[in-house]
Motif scaffolding. Structure first.
Motif, PDB file in Angstrom:
ATOM      1  N   ILE A 100       0.839  -1.200   0.000  1.00 21.34           N
ATOM      2  CA  ILE A 100       0.000   0.000   0.000  1.00 21.34           C
ATOM      3  C   ILE A 100       0.873   1.250   0.000  1.00 21.34           C
ATOM      4  N   TYR A 101       2.002   1.168   0.732  1.00 23.06           N
ATOM      5  CA  TYR A 101       2.861   2.339   0.857  1.00 23.06           C
ATOM      6  C   TYR A 101       3.649   2.638  -0.419  1.00 23.06           C
ATOM      7  N   LYS A 102       3.573   1.772  -1.421  1.00 21.31           N
ATOM      8  CA  LYS A 102       4.138   2.105  -2.730  1.00 21.31           C
ATOM      9  C   LYS A 102       3.239   3.117  -3.437  1.00 21.31           C
ATOM     10  N   HIS A 103       1.960   3.150  -3.022  1.00 23.19           N
ATOM     11  CA  HIS A 103       0.983   4.047  -3.646  1.00 23.19           C
ATOM     12  C   HIS A 103       0.658   5.257  -2.781  1.00 23.19           C
ATOM     13  N   PHE A 104       0.820   5.125  -1.473  1.00 24.38           N
ATOM     14  CA  PHE A 104       0.483   6.192  -0.533  1.00 24.38           C
ATOM     15  C   PHE A 104       1.593   6.314   0.502  1.00 24.38           C
ATOM     16  N   GLN A 105       1.972   7.545   0.819  1.00 21.73           N
ATOM     17  CA  GLN A 105       3.063   7.756   1.763  1.00 21.73           C
ATOM     18  C   GLN A 105       2.663   7.485   3.204  1.00 21.73           C
ATOM     19  N   SER A 106       1.364   7.617   3.490  1.00 23.16           N
ATOM     20  CA  SER A 106       0.922   7.443   4.870  1.00 23.16           C
ATOM     21  C   SER A 106      -0.542   7.027   4.903  1.00 23.16           C
TER      22      SER A 106
END
Length: 163
Positions: free
Chosen positions: A15-21
């Motif tokens: 998920i963090y590849k798409h969203f930083q947090s």
């Protein structure tokens, strides 16, 4: 995050590849929900000001339940997280500015009382909308009620001193 990952068919770490947090993911969910919100049926050629009461009344419909619930979550999170608070404040300021522009144009066209302060009126409309976000808690029996929808629409028209 694990539930979101499972529903998406990816790992929680991916998920963090798409969203930083989590905040970024949350705001993307809210943004997509807002963009997918159905707008009311309109007459061809209707001005933005003429549409505003119907748009506000749309917040009384069952189809916007997710948006109402997400708005409450954002407001709750804004009390704890400065980044969320800043993002919410920016979003509200943009919305008020957009409504204010619509009001000012309608005032110039003679559709709304010219003596009213456009920004104050826009802020009041936004507060009205924010109150409607609490329908599941305050007035669950009114969600989807056509009489309530019409009443809200008519009150916004009156609030805006529409001619």
């Amino acid at each position: 995050m694990p539930a979101i990952a499972k529903a998406s068919g990816i790992t929680a770490g991916a998920i963090y590849k798409h969203f930083q947090s989590k905040d970024d993911l949350f705001f993307e969910v809210v943004s997509r929900t807002v963009r997918s919100a159905p707008l009311p049926e309109t007459e061809a050629g209707a001005s933005a000001a003429a549409l505003l009461p119907s748009i506000v009344a749309t917040y009384t419909t069952p189809g916007l339940k997710l948006l109402r619930l997400l708005a409450l979550e954002i407001h709750s999170a804004s009390g704890k997280h400065p980044k969320v608070r800043r993002m919410l404040r920016q979003s509200l300021e943009r919305s008020i500015a957009q409504i204010s522009s619509v009001v000012a144009l309608a005032q110039a066209n003679g559709d709304i009382e010219r003596s009213l302060d456009a920004e104050l009126l826009a802020s009041t409309v936004m507060v009205f909308i924010m109150g409607l976000m609490h329908m599941e808690t305050l007035l669950p029996h009114r969600v989807g009620d056509p009489e309530w929808n019409g009443f809200v629409r008519d009150r916004v028209r009156a609030l805006m001193a529409m001619r």
